[in-house]
Write a protein that holds these residues in place. Structure first.
Motif, short mmCIF file in Angstrom:
data_model
loop_
_atom_site.label_atom_id
_atom_site.label_comp_id
_atom_site.label_asym_id
_atom_site.label_seq_id
_atom_site.Cartn_x
_atom_site.Cartn_y
_atom_site.Cartn_z
N VAL A 31 38.95 33.99 31.79
CA VAL A 31 39.94 33.08 31.22
C VAL A 31 39.75 31.64 31.70
N ILE A 32 39.65 31.46 33.02
CA ILE A 32 39.61 30.10 33.58
C ILE A 32 38.18 29.59 33.71
N LYS A 33 37.20 30.49 33.65
CA LYS A 33 35.79 30.14 33.77
C LYS A 33 35.44 29.57 35.14
N ILE A 34 36.03 30.12 36.18
CA ILE A 34 35.68 29.71 37.54
C ILE A 34 35.30 30.94 38.34
N VAL A 35 34.47 30.73 39.36
CA VAL A 35 34.04 31.81 40.24
C VAL A 35 34.86 31.74 41.52
N ASN A 36 35.63 32.78 41.79
CA ASN A 36 36.51 32.81 42.96
C ASN A 36 35.82 33.51 44.13
N LEU A 37 35.19 32.73 45.00
CA LEU A 37 34.49 33.31 46.14
C LEU A 37 35.44 33.77 47.24
N ALA A 38 36.72 33.47 47.11
CA ALA A 38 37.71 33.94 48.08
C ALA A 38 38.33 35.26 47.65
N HIS A 39 37.78 35.87 46.61
CA HIS A 39 38.36 37.08 46.04
C HIS A 39 38.50 38.18 47.10
N GLY A 40 37.42 38.46 47.81
CA GLY A 40 37.46 39.50 48.83
C GLY A 40 38.38 39.16 49.99
N ASP A 41 38.54 37.87 50.26
CA ASP A 41 39.41 37.46 51.36
C ASP A 41 40.88 37.55 50.99
N PHE A 42 41.20 37.37 49.71
CA PHE A 42 42.56 37.69 49.24
C PHE A 42 42.83 39.17 49.47
N LEU A 43 41.82 39.99 49.19
CA LEU A 43 41.95 41.43 49.41
C LEU A 43 42.18 41.73 50.89
N MET A 44 41.40 41.07 51.75
CA MET A 44 41.53 41.29 53.19
C MET A 44 42.93 40.94 53.68
N MET A 45 43.47 39.80 53.24
CA MET A 45 44.81 39.40 53.67
C MET A 45 45.87 40.38 53.15
N SER A 46 45.66 40.88 51.94
CA SER A 46 46.59 41.86 51.38
C SER A 46 46.50 43.19 52.12
N MET A 47 45.30 43.54 52.59
CA MET A 47 45.14 44.75 53.40
C MET A 47 45.90 44.62 54.72
N TYR A 48 45.83 43.43 55.32
CA TYR A 48 46.60 43.20 56.55
C TYR A 48 48.10 43.30 56.27
N ALA A 49 48.54 42.77 55.12
CA ALA A 49 49.97 42.86 54.76
C ALA A 49 50.39 44.32 54.66
N THR A 50 49.54 45.13 54.00
CA THR A 50 49.83 46.56 53.88
C THR A 50 49.84 47.24 55.24
N TYR A 51 48.87 46.88 56.06
CA TYR A 51 48.76 47.47 57.41
C TYR A 51 50.00 47.18 58.24
#
Length: 291
Positions: A31-51
């Motif tokens: 949709v936005i035509k951008i490459v989000n290189l922080a994608h996995g790090d958003f996942l990591m922070m969300s994993m910490y939130a779950t933890y």
């Protein structure tokens, strides 16, 4: 034959998890035509939130999905407004957004390292280490329920994209943002919603994989690599392509992990990735595929 079926089931379950992680990345790019290189790090922070929700408040990871989803969406909206939006429409937008998201990823990693050190953390729930026996095939309970969540999320997202006015707007913007503006669509709001939703999907993925994977500050790097392989393999911008690519990579890693070892499993995935791109460079779903 039984061993092959065991590998197939394990691969499909793992691939479904990979697919959910990749769908958010593909949605943002499509949709936005951008490459989000922080994608996995958003996942990591969300994993910490779950933890921490589980460790401090004993909230089951599956029950924490709505809360982590909302927190992830909010973080995605904030990042889009502060970092991404000012870069859109400017010269060299693609390069600038890559650099910006890469820098954001390093910020997330170092923030996690400062707050929680480099320790590997894990949680144990009532289904940790348990398996289901189905016709002689052992199915990991954690991966099974994670896969159920993946299917539910995929069906809901597909319905939204194909059968709602919002989905129509998203598909219109993904195909031609200039034409969408002429049709009266607020492209800026669609960009904001899409980025928030893409990060929100990562939040859902984090909640279902935290009982399965270790949590540590650089865990996102691995999932970022896998996500990009799946996105390019399935076809940039293709929702269905991300699902297919995720299942392929999951199956390949399961087989390679048994025939060789876990360390070489990702190498086999990259090899399959290169072979398919050599035969079909635009990915499985074809160039410019949407949904």
């Amino acid at each position: 034959m039984e061993v092959f079926l065991q590998l197939m089931v394990s691969g499909l379950l793992l691939g479904g998890i990979y697919a959910l992680i990749s769908i958010g990345l593909n949605l943002i790019f499509g949709v936005i035509k951008i490459v989000n290189l922080a994608h996995g790090d958003f996942l990591m922070m969300s994993m910490y939130a779950t933890y921490w929700l589980f460790t401090l408040y004993r909230i089951n990871p599956y029950l924490s999905i709505p809360l982590v989803f909302i927190l992830a969406i909010i973080s995605g909206i904030i990042v889009h407004l502060i970092i991404i939006k000012p870069l859109l429409g400017k010269a060299e937008t693609e390069v600038n957004t890559i650099l910006a998201t890469a820098g954001l990823g390093f910020v997330f990693q170092n923030l996690a390292l400062m707050l929680w050190k480099s320790d590997y953390r894990a949680i144990e729930t009532s289904i940790t280490g348990k398996s289901y026996n189905f016709l002689g095939i052992m199915i990991s309970s954690g991966r099974f329920w994670a896969f159920i969540v993946v299917i539910a999320v995929a069906l809901i997202l597909y319905y939204i994209l194909m059968n709602t006015k919002l989905g129509l707007y998203i598909r219109a913007v993904s195909q031609d943002s200039d034409a969408a503006i002429l049709m009266g669509i607020n492209v800026s709001k669609i960009y904001l919603f899409t980025f928030g939703l893409g990060v929100g999907l990562v939040g859902i993925a984090a909640s279902i994989i935290t009982p399965i994977f270790y949590v540590f500050p650089t865990v996102g790097l691995y999932f970022t690599t896998i996500s990009f392989v799946i996105v390019v393999l399935g076809g940039l911008g293709s929702f269905v392509g991300a699902l297919i690519g995720g299942l392929i990579i999951g199956f390949v890693e399961s087989v390679a992990g048994v025939l060789a070892n876990a360390e070489l499993a990702q190498c086999f995935s990259l090899l399959i990735f290169l072979i398919i791109l050599f035969v079909k460079p635009e990915g499985i779903m074809g160039k410019g595929a949407r949904v």
